[in-house]
Design a protein around this motif. Structure first.
Motif, PDB file in Angstrom:
ATOM      1  N   ILE A   1      57.873  20.204  58.136  1.00  0.00           N
ATOM      2  CA  ILE A   1      58.311  21.526  58.587  1.00  0.00           C
ATOM      3  C   ILE A   1      59.832  21.621  58.573  1.00  0.00           C
ATOM      4  O   ILE A   1      60.406  22.636  58.138  1.00  0.00           O
ATOM      5  N   ILE A   2      60.497  20.576  59.052  1.00  0.00           N
ATOM      6  CA  ILE A   2      61.960  20.574  59.037  1.00  0.00           C
ATOM      7  C   ILE A   2      62.484  20.698  57.609  1.00  0.00           C
ATOM      8  O   ILE A   2      63.475  21.387  57.344  1.00  0.00           O
ATOM      9  N   ARG A   3      61.775  20.060  56.693  1.00  0.00           N
ATOM     10  CA  ARG A   3      62.194  20.130  55.288  1.00  0.00           C
ATOM     11  C   ARG A   3      61.976  21.517  54.701  1.00  0.00           C
ATOM     12  O   ARG A   3      62.747  21.973  53.839  1.00  0.00           O
ATOM     13  N   VAL A   4      60.970  22.237  55.193  1.00  0.00           N
ATOM     14  CA  VAL A   4      60.667  23.571  54.678  1.00  0.00           C
ATOM     15  C   VAL A   4      61.820  24.534  54.930  1.00  0.00           C
ATOM     16  O   VAL A   4      62.061  25.454  54.128  1.00  0.00           O
ATOM     17  N   TYR A   5      62.577  24.342  56.000  1.00  0.00           N
ATOM     18  CA  TYR A   5      63.664  25.261  56.323  1.00  0.00           C
ATOM     19  C   TYR A   5      64.723  25.313  55.218  1.00  0.00           C
ATOM     20  O   TYR A   5      65.459  26.303  55.127  1.00  0.00           O
TER      21      TYR A   5
ATOM     22  N   LYS B   1      63.586  28.327  53.086  1.00  0.00           N
ATOM     23  CA  LYS B   1      63.045  29.502  53.764  1.00  0.00           C
ATOM     24  C   LYS B   1      63.492  30.810  53.115  1.00  0.00           C
ATOM     25  O   LYS B   1      62.807  31.830  53.250  1.00  0.00           O
ATOM     26  N   GLU B   2      64.618  30.803  52.410  1.00  0.00           N
ATOM     27  CA  GLU B   2      65.069  32.026  51.741  1.00  0.00           C
ATOM     28  C   GLU B   2      64.099  32.454  50.648  1.00  0.00           C
ATOM     29  O   GLU B   2      64.047  33.636  50.297  1.00  0.00           O
ATOM     30  N   ASN B   3      63.331  31.515  50.122  1.00  0.00           N
ATOM     31  CA  ASN B   3      62.405  31.822  49.032  1.00  0.00           C
ATOM     32  C   ASN B   3      60.957  31.970  49.499  1.00  0.00           C
ATOM     33  O   ASN B   3      60.057  32.133  48.669  1.00  0.00           O
ATOM     34  N   LEU B   4      60.745  31.892  50.808  1.00  0.00           N
ATOM     35  CA  LEU B   4      59.388  31.933  51.343  1.00  0.00           C
ATOM     36  C   LEU B   4      59.133  33.262  52.049  1.00  0.00           C
ATOM     37  O   LEU B   4      60.057  33.925  52.525  1.00  0.00           O
ATOM     38  N   HIS B   5      57.865  33.656  52.094  1.00  0.00           N
ATOM     39  CA  HIS B   5      57.495  34.918  52.708  1.00  0.00           C
ATOM     40  C   HIS B   5      57.730  34.859  54.218  1.00  0.00           C
ATOM     41  O   HIS B   5      57.455  33.836  54.860  1.00  0.00           O
ATOM     42  N   PRO B   6      58.242  35.958  54.828  1.00  0.00           N
ATOM     43  CA  PRO B   6      58.502  35.957  56.276  1.00  0.00           C
ATOM     44  C   PRO B   6      57.274  35.630  57.124  1.00  0.00           C
ATOM     45  O   PRO B   6      57.388  34.961  58.151  1.00  0.00           O
ATOM     46  N   ASN B   7      56.082  36.092  56.703  1.00  0.00           N
ATOM     47  CA  ASN B   7      54.873  35.798  57.471  1.00  0.00           C
ATOM     48  C   ASN B   7      54.548  34.310  57.448  1.00  0.00           C
ATOM     49  O   ASN B   7      54.074  33.752  58.450  1.00  0.00           O
ATOM     50  N   PHE B   8      54.807  33.683  56.325  1.00  0.00           N
ATOM     51  CA  PHE B   8      54.592  32.236  56.243  1.00  0.00           C
ATOM     52  C   PHE B   8      55.569  31.506  57.162  1.00  0.00           C
ATOM     53  O   PHE B   8      55.212  30.519  57.822  1.00  0.00           O
ATOM     54  N   MET B   9      56.803  32.007  57.245  1.00  0.00           N
ATOM     55  CA  MET B   9      57.792  31.381  58.108  1.00  0.00           C
ATOM     56  C   MET B   9      57.423  31.539  59.587  1.00  0.00           C
ATOM     57  O   MET B   9      57.735  30.671  60.405  1.00  0.00           O
ATOM     58  N   LEU B  10      56.733  32.638  59.922  1.00  0.00           N
ATOM     59  CA  LEU B  10      56.274  32.787  61.300  1.00  0.00           C
ATOM     60  C   LEU B  10      55.284  31.690  61.665  1.00  0.00           C
ATOM     61  O   LEU B  10      55.306  31.153  62.779  1.00  0.00           O
ATOM     62  N   VAL B  11      54.398  31.350  60.728  1.00  0.00           N
ATOM     63  CA  VAL B  11      53.461  30.246  60.959  1.00  0.00           C
ATOM     64  C   VAL B  11      54.220  28.933  61.118  1.00  0.00           C
ATOM     65  O   VAL B  11      53.896  28.110  61.990  1.00  0.00           O
ATOM     66  N   ILE B  12      55.252  28.754  60.312  1.00  0.00           N
ATOM     67  CA  ILE B  12      56.071  27.545  60.403  1.00  0.00           C
ATOM     68  C   ILE B  12      56.760  27.464  61.758  1.00  0.00           C
ATOM     69  O   ILE B  12      56.823  26.398  62.394  1.00  0.00           O
ATOM     70  N   TYR B  13      57.278  28.593  62.238  1.00  0.00           N
ATOM     71  CA  TYR B  13      57.941  28.608  63.543  1.00  0.00           C
ATOM     72  C   TYR B  13      56.970  28.218  64.659  1.00  0.00           C
ATOM     73  O   TYR B  13      57.323  27.455  65.572  1.00  0.00           O
TER      74      TYR B  13
END
Length: 318
Positions: free
Chosen positions: A130-134, A137-149
């Motif tokens: 998850i830390i690596r996904v950040y 994050k500019e290239n990822l969908h906002p809804n997916f980032m909400l799940v990550i958060y």
């Protein structure tokens, strides 16, 4: 970051000194209202200490440990209840139980000790991913980032509390209550909030809010209504505590600022009190207020006479 670490050390040293006061002095006061009054300065100190920090991570951890856990356990200890009243008679144990999410088990171990040993390493691996996904994050969908958060919040708390549990078990040798019970397999909201998510808060709020409110209302409205009122009060207090932690997180980036309405009232009150103390007495003793009033009256009469003369002059010429 060096300055932030220095501020963090000062915050925790201040908190520890405060708990030493509770352990050596205030705890000798008879339980009840007097002991609670002796704790009030420390409770206020706990409320303002997180405002000295700016790191969201350090603010979140400090506010949870000091404000949510520390104040609640001290409130219980005021009446000789809670984990502090049952803690071993050593200052290190007292401080650890007051600050950390520690409540010694009140019942035999459950099947939580039989969880797969590979579960914790798996959570560590997922957290690292998850830390690596950040980084992307500019290239990822906002809804997916909400799940990550959401996963980030849960895993960071879970792993931190697991580390604390292992440390306490190693140093002090006693088992503590679990904090999470695999909330991702909840079957209902009741199961999630009541049996799986942040169980430490449930264990704290029950004796500090739910039980006293229920006892207080039971003799007036009956058992059923008293339980409903106690449950509502518990959710209200929990919501206020969460809002306070959110405030700490926001205030850490913009400084400690009050709402304009509150700050305006405080400023006006301060000026009124200090003016009545330092400014006006000198004038009143010398009759300046009376002289100023007479001058205003004379000025009004002068203006009226001038206006009357001008009016009469205009009428005569008309």
């Amino acid at each position: 970051m060096d300055g932030e670490i220095e501020r963090l050390i000062k915050v925790w040293i201040s908190a520890i000194i405060g708990l030493c006061y509770c352990y050596y002095l205030a705890s000798r006061i008879p339980k009840g209202l007097l002991r609670l009054l002796s704790f009030l300065p420390l409770l206020f100190l706990f409320l303002i200490l997180p405002l000295n920090l700016s790191s969201p991570t350090l603010i979140g951890i400090t506010s949870f440990f000091l404000v949510l856990l520390g104040t609640s356990k001290l409130l219980l200890y005021s009446f000789n209840q809670g984990p502090l009243a049952l803690s071993p008679p050593y200052i290190v144990h007292f401080i650890s139980i007051a600050f950390l999410p520690i409540i010694p088990k009140q019942h035999p171990p459950t099947n939580e000790n039989h969880k797969p040993k590979w579960l914790v390493p798996l959570k560590v691996l997922i957290f690292a991913m998850i830390i690596r996904v950040y980084d992307f994050k500019e290239n990822l969908h906002p809804n997916f980032m909400l799940v990550i958060y959401c996963c980030h919040v849960y895993l960071s708390l879970e792993l931190l509390l697991i580390f604390i549990s292992v440390t306490i078990r190693t140093l002090f040798g006693f088992e503590i209550e679990p904090h999470f019970n695999e909330p991702y397999i909840s079957t209902s909201l009741q199961d999630f909030w009541g049996h799986r998510w942040n169980l430490m808060v449930t264990l704290i709020l029950r004796p500090t809010v739910y039980n006293p409110i229920r006892r207080m209302f039971k003799s007036f409205v009956g058992s059923s209504c008293a339980s409903s009122a106690a449950m509502l009060a518990t959710f209200l207090v929990s919501g206020l505590m969460h809002e306070l932690i959110y405030y700490y997180l926001v205030a850490g980036h913009r400084g400690w600022q009050l709402h304009r309405l509150v700050s305006g009232l405080l400023v006006v009150s301060f000026l009124a009190i200090t003016a009545n103390w330092l400014f006006f007495p000198q004038l009143l003793r010398n009759g300046v207020d009376t002289k100023a009033t007479e001058e205003y009256a004379s000025l009004v009469e002068f203006a009226k006479s001038k206006f009357s003369k001008q009016h009469n002059y205009s009428v005569l010429h008309v």
